[in-house]
Design an enzyme around this catalytic site. Structure first.
Site, PDB file in Angstrom:
ATOM      1  N   ARG A  18       0.833  -1.169   0.075  1.00  0.00           N
ATOM      2  CA  ARG A  18      -0.067   0.077  -0.096  1.00  0.00           C
ATOM      3  C   ARG A  18       0.908   1.401  -0.067  1.00  0.00           C
ATOM      4  O   ARG A  18       0.231   2.297  -0.134  1.00  0.00           O
ATOM      5  CB  ARG A  18      -0.752   0.092   1.260  1.00  0.00           C
ATOM      6  N   SER A  19       2.201   1.002   0.093  1.00  0.00           N
ATOM      7  CA  SER A  19       2.862   2.281   0.351  1.00  0.00           C
ATOM      8  C   SER A  19       2.993   3.239  -1.074  1.00  0.00           C
ATOM      9  O   SER A  19       3.320   4.692  -0.679  1.00  0.00           O
ATOM     10  CB  SER A  19       4.441   1.787   0.363  1.00  0.00           C
TER      11      SER A  19
ATOM     12  N   GLY B 140       8.258 -10.941  13.177  1.00  0.00           N
ATOM     13  CA  GLY B 140       8.904  -9.630  12.718  1.00  0.00           C
ATOM     14  C   GLY B 140       8.218  -8.386  13.533  1.00  0.00           C
ATOM     15  O   GLY B 140       8.559  -7.370  13.669  1.00  0.00           O
TER      16      GLY B 140
ATOM     17  N   ASN C 121       2.624 -16.439  22.610  1.00  0.00           N
ATOM     18  CA  ASN C 121       2.951 -16.700  21.237  1.00  0.00           C
ATOM     19  C   ASN C 121       2.531 -18.351  20.955  1.00  0.00           C
ATOM     20  O   ASN C 121       2.965 -19.039  21.962  1.00  0.00           O
ATOM     21  CB  ASN C 121       4.161 -16.583  20.660  1.00  0.00           C
ATOM     22  N   ARG C 122       2.022 -18.739  19.967  1.00  0.00           N
ATOM     23  CA  ARG C 122       1.747 -20.039  19.644  1.00  0.00           C
ATOM     24  C   ARG C 122       2.778 -20.678  19.794  1.00  0.00           C
ATOM     25  O   ARG C 122       2.785 -21.852  20.527  1.00  0.00           O
ATOM     26  CB  ARG C 122       1.076 -20.171  18.245  1.00  0.00           C
TER      27      ARG C 122
ATOM     28  N   ARG D  67       9.685 -19.034  20.422  1.00  0.00           N
ATOM     29  CA  ARG D  67      10.159 -17.769  19.591  1.00  0.00           C
ATOM     30  C   ARG D  67       9.687 -16.741  20.587  1.00  0.00           C
ATOM     31  O   ARG D  67      10.451 -15.780  20.660  1.00  0.00           O
ATOM     32  CB  ARG D  67       9.236 -17.684  18.442  1.00  0.00           C
TER      33      ARG D  67
ATOM     34  N   GLY E 220       1.821 -12.664  19.801  1.00  0.00           N
ATOM     35  CA  GLY E 220       2.806 -13.007  18.608  1.00  0.00           C
ATOM     36  C   GLY E 220       4.192 -12.579  18.883  1.00  0.00           C
ATOM     37  O   GLY E 220       4.545 -11.864  19.813  1.00  0.00           O
TER      38      GLY E 220
ATOM     39  N   ASP F  32       8.663   1.309  12.165  1.00  0.00           N
ATOM     40  CA  ASP F  32       7.342   0.545  12.431  1.00  0.00           C
ATOM     41  C   ASP F  32       7.181   1.023  13.962  1.00  0.00           C
ATOM     42  O   ASP F  32       5.810   0.760  14.309  1.00  0.00           O
ATOM     43  CB  ASP F  32       7.506  -1.123  12.300  1.00  0.00           C
TER      44      ASP F  32
ATOM     45  N   LYS G 239      13.732  -7.301   4.638  1.00  0.00           N
ATOM     46  CA  LYS G 239      13.904  -6.408   5.750  1.00  0.00           C
ATOM     47  C   LYS G 239      15.345  -6.477   6.538  1.00  0.00           C
ATOM     48  O   LYS G 239      15.808  -5.571   6.966  1.00  0.00           O
ATOM     49  CB  LYS G 239      12.738  -6.403   6.591  1.00  0.00           C
TER      50      LYS G 239
END
Ligand SMILES: NC(=O)c1ccc[n+]([C@@H]2O[C@H](COP(=O)([O-])OP(=O)(O)OC[C@H]3O[C@@H](n4cnc5c(N)ncnc54)[C@H](OP(=O)(O)O)[C@@H]3O)[C@@H](O)[C@H]2O)c1
Length: 277
Positions: free
Chosen positions: A15-16, A131, A152-153, A157, A128, A102, A65
């Site tokens: 969308r940037s 990233g 987180n699931r 992580r 979550g 971000d 990234k």
């Protein structure tokens, strides 16, 4: 003419160009913002020749990234801590510099939409550990959050992130995400659950205090099932599109020399494109 681009693989969904194109027209700037589909094996060469390709800078999206950060001559603290870059620019000597905007985007939007998130702040619950979670953790801790519960699931992580971000981050079992909310003044979803085409996020918000804020960084759909459930409980709800719009501000200013404004008109302009792809 000043030119910038977004580099991704694929890049079609970005969308940037809509955001930057809106601002270029709004401020009457002789500039352009383009999409560049660059395969991972071609990224290093593309970035090394950014100037020759006519660009003053770029946004970087998945999966580039981390590689973009490695390719840069210097990077700001946000990019270094998050371990990824989303905004690049060239200095007059042609050296590439990197930032990650971000966290700035998320925090600026949260502070604008629900400034009460900080009042009497208890713990923050972050769902979550991908990233985006790294950026949110960086932003929250920099803003003064003293206790962040991270669920987180895949628990390992979350544990990796907690080890990196220090003792303010405490891992909570994914299965205990609902009951742990009683101590929280802010809940942030950074998983992809709730996104169009994905399962909704299942969580029971009833334990959240009445003055709590719920933020979702998923922006398609704008009103996720999580935000709808928060509003149904009378809680303040902050959508993910504001983050997307605000994270674009620093790059635009660097490349085109004008600090652009995030306005309701811009938001409506981008909302009109959601669901169109
Ligand atoms: N608003 C904005 O500006 C903005 C910026 C960046 C990202 N986003 C959005 O944020 C979301 C996450 O992005 P990301 O880059 O962090 O992605 P990512 O690195 O792939 O991480 C995805 C996260 O979602 C979790 N997840 C995925 N499917 C799940 C399921 N079925 N059940 C439970 N957890 C699940 C993953 O858990 P596991 O670790 O267990 O796999 C992981 O924590 C995306 O929807 C993206 O569009 C928005």
């Amino acid at each position: 003419m000043l030119r910038a681009c977004v580099i991704g693989w694929p890049v079609e969904h970005s969308r940037s160009p809509i955001i930057h194109g809106y601002w270029l027209a709004r401020y009457g700037i002789d500039g352009a913002y383009e999409k560049e589909a660059v395969a991972p094996e071609a990224l290093a060469e593309f970035l090394a020749t950014l100037w020759r390709r006519g660009y003053v800078g770029a946004n970087v999206t998945l999966p580039h990234k981390e590689a973009a950060l490695r390719a840069a001559r210097s990077a700001d603290e946000a990019a270094m801590t998050i371990g990824a870059a989303n905004t690049l620019w060239l200095d007059p000597d042609g050296a590439l510099h990197a930032s990650n905007t971000d966290a700035y985007g998320f925090m600026t939007n949260l502070n604008a939409e629900a400034p009460q998130w900080k009042e009497g702040l208890g713990a923050v619950m972050v769902l979550g550990a991908g990233g985006a979670a790294r950026a949110i953790l960086f932003g929250l801790i920099e803003a003064g959050a003293t206790k962040v519960l991270l669920a987180n699931r895949t628990r390992s992580r979350a544990e990796t992130l907690a080890a990196e971000f220090g003792p303010r981050v405490e891992v909570v079992d994914w299965e205990k995400r609902s009951e742990a909310l009683s101590a929280c003044g802010l809940l942030v979803n950074t998983t992809s659950l709730g996104m169009t085409g994905q399962a909704p996020l299942t969580i029971d918000l009833s334990a959240l205090p009445a003055n709590a804020v719920v933020a979702d960084i998923v922006y398609n759909p704008l009103e996720t099932p999580l935000l709808a459930a928060a509003r149904a409980r009378g809680l303040a709800a902050v959508d993910g599109l504001g983050m997307l719009l605000h994270q674009a501000v620093p790059g635009f200013e660097r490349w085109f020399g004008v600090r652009p404004e995030v306005t309701p008109e811009l938001k409506a302009h981008v909302v009109a494109t959601l669901g169109a792809q």
